[in-house]
Each structure stands twice: as structure tokens, then as C-alpha cells.
Scaffold this motif. Structure first.
Motif, short mmCIF file in Angstrom:
data_model
loop_
_atom_site.label_atom_id
_atom_site.label_comp_id
_atom_site.label_asym_id
_atom_site.label_seq_id
_atom_site.Cartn_x
_atom_site.Cartn_y
_atom_site.Cartn_z
N SER A 1 27.88 26.40 33.58
CA SER A 1 26.95 27.15 34.42
C SER A 1 25.87 26.24 35.00
O SER A 1 25.51 26.36 36.18
N GLU A 2 25.36 25.31 34.20
CA GLU A 2 24.36 24.38 34.72
C GLU A 2 24.99 23.43 35.74
O GLU A 2 24.35 23.06 36.72
N ALA A 3 26.24 23.04 35.52
CA ALA A 3 26.93 22.18 36.48
C ALA A 3 27.08 22.90 37.82
O ALA A 3 26.86 22.31 38.88
N GLU A 4 27.43 24.16 37.76
CA GLU A 4 27.56 24.94 39.00
C GLU A 4 26.20 25.07 39.70
O GLU A 4 26.12 25.01 40.93
N ASP A 5 25.13 25.24 38.93
CA ASP A 5 23.79 25.29 39.51
C ASP A 5 23.46 23.98 40.23
O ASP A 5 22.88 23.99 41.32
N ALA A 6 23.82 22.85 39.62
CA ALA A 6 23.55 21.55 40.23
C ALA A 6 24.34 21.39 41.53
O ALA A 6 23.82 20.89 42.53
N VAL A 7 25.60 21.82 41.53
CA VAL A 7 26.43 21.73 42.74
C VAL A 7 25.87 22.64 43.83
O VAL A 7 25.81 22.25 45.00
N GLN A 8 25.44 23.83 43.46
CA GLN A 8 24.85 24.73 44.46
C GLN A 8 23.56 24.17 45.04
O GLN A 8 23.29 24.32 46.22
N GLU A 9 22.78 23.50 44.21
CA GLU A 9 21.55 22.86 44.70
C GLU A 9 21.91 21.76 45.71
O GLU A 9 21.22 21.59 46.72
N ALA A 10 22.99 21.03 45.45
CA ALA A 10 23.43 20.01 46.40
C ALA A 10 23.82 20.66 47.73
O ALA A 10 23.52 20.12 48.80
N TRP A 11 24.49 21.81 47.67
CA TRP A 11 24.85 22.52 48.89
C TRP A 11 23.60 22.93 49.67
O TRP A 11 23.54 22.78 50.89
N LEU A 12 22.61 23.45 48.96
CA LEU A 12 21.37 23.85 49.63
C LEU A 12 20.69 22.66 50.29
O LEU A 12 20.22 22.76 51.43
N ARG A 13 20.66 21.54 49.61
CA ARG A 13 20.05 20.35 50.19
C ARG A 13 20.84 19.84 51.39
O ARG A 13 20.26 19.37 52.37
N LEU A 14 22.16 19.92 51.31
CA LEU A 14 22.99 19.51 52.44
C LEU A 14 22.75 20.41 53.64
O LEU A 14 22.63 19.94 54.78
N SER A 15 22.66 21.70 53.41
CA SER A 15 22.48 22.64 54.51
C SER A 15 21.12 22.47 55.18
O SER A 15 20.97 22.82 56.36
N ARG A 16 20.14 21.91 54.47
CA ARG A 16 18.82 21.68 55.04
C ARG A 16 18.66 20.27 55.62
O ARG A 16 17.62 19.95 56.17
N SER A 17 19.67 19.43 55.46
CA SER A 17 19.55 18.03 55.86
C SER A 17 20.04 17.81 57.29
O SER A 17 20.68 18.67 57.89
N ASP A 18 19.76 16.62 57.79
CA ASP A 18 20.21 16.20 59.12
C ASP A 18 21.57 15.52 58.96
O ASP A 18 21.67 14.44 58.37
N ASP A 19 22.63 16.15 59.46
CA ASP A 19 23.99 15.62 59.32
C ASP A 19 24.13 14.22 59.90
O ASP A 19 24.90 13.41 59.39
N ASP A 20 23.44 13.94 60.97
CA ASP A 20 23.60 12.66 61.65
C ASP A 20 23.10 11.49 60.82
O ASP A 20 23.53 10.36 61.03
N SER A 21 22.20 11.74 59.88
CA SER A 21 21.65 10.65 59.07
C SER A 21 22.52 10.34 57.85
O SER A 21 22.25 9.38 57.14
N ILE A 22 23.57 11.13 57.60
CA ILE A 22 24.43 10.92 56.44
C ILE A 22 25.68 10.17 56.89
O ILE A 22 26.51 10.69 57.62
#
Length: 141
Positions: A30-51
């Protein structure tokens, strides 16, 4: 295909690897899934061009989130009663070959868990990533 759809597809391709890193770091599905979901949230808020390397970026984000979660555990001084073991992952996929099963069994050995518990969060991340990425098809051998 719009950027959001492409981003979601790329993330889903990386999800098994990200979940594996987080699970090995945290020992809890469950904590692993929380960490992966947090990564998704950060990705969705980030600038794709800088990655430049999405897989590397997501692995870094998941690693940092896990470190934060481990440090929060230490700050709260969570103590486990008895011997600490991670939650088991049950896989009923019979298509795995014996070699794959052996690799999986070796990767979650009790000795590894004891070693991981003695490391600081940063050392734990380095150990897990070194172990996992050595065999990863995403990062080569």
C-alpha cells in the motif's frame, strides 16, 4: 495523440518498475502504491519538455518519495512488534518459467531484508536501485 494521453501511456509502461522499487524500499504494497501515485501526481504537474529520460526521472522521483516516507517513519518512531517482514506479494501467474521464479525468490530473501533494515534511507535507495537496475531491461546490464 495529445500530451496527457502520451504521458499516461508512458507512465503505465514504467509502473511495474516503479512499484518494484517502492516495494523494495518500503516493504509495504500500500505504501509502495502511494509512492507511485505521488510520482504520477508530480509528473502530471511537471513540464514534459524538461524531462529527457522519463524512466530515470520517474525512478528518481519514486526514490525520493520513498526516502521521505522512510524518514517520516523514523521521525514518528514506528516500531514493529516482532520481526519485521514486508507484506508478501502473491502472484498466481503460472506462465513464469523456473528461472524467473528463482530470480524472484533470491530478490526477496530474508538476508536482504535484514540488510535493508540496517541502512539509512539514502543507503537503502542506493542498494535497491543498484540491485534492481542491474537486471532491468529499461536500463541495460
Amino acid at each position: 495523440m495529445d500530451d496527457a494521453t502520451w504521458q499516461a501511456e508512458q507512465f503505465e509502461r514504467q509502473r511495474p518498475q516503479l512499484h518494484a522499487v517502492a516495494y523494495r524500499m518500503l516493504g509495504s504494497r500500500s505504501e509502495a502504491e502511494d509512492a507511485v501515485q505521488e510520482a504520477w501526481l508530480r509528473l502530471s504537474r511537471s513540464d514534459d519538455d524538461s524531462i529527457g529520460n522519463l524512466g530515470g526521472w520517474l525512478t528518481t522521483v519514486v526514490g525520493r518519495v520513498c526516502i521521505d516516507m522512510l524518514r517520516a517513519r523514523q521521525a514518528r518512531r514506528e516500531d514493529y512488534v516482532g520481526t519485521w517482514l514486508p507484506e508478501p506479494i502473491v502472484n498466481v501467474d503460472d506462465s513464469d518459467d523456473p528461472e524467473q521464479r528463482t530470480v524472484l525468490a533470491d530478490s526477496v530473501g530474508l538476508a536482504l531484508l535484514v540488510v535493508l533494515e540496517t541502512l539509512t534511507p539514502s543507503e537503502r535507495l542506493a542498494f535497491v536501485l543498484h540491485d534492481m537496475l542491474r537486471w532491468s531491461p529499461f536500463f541495460g546490464q
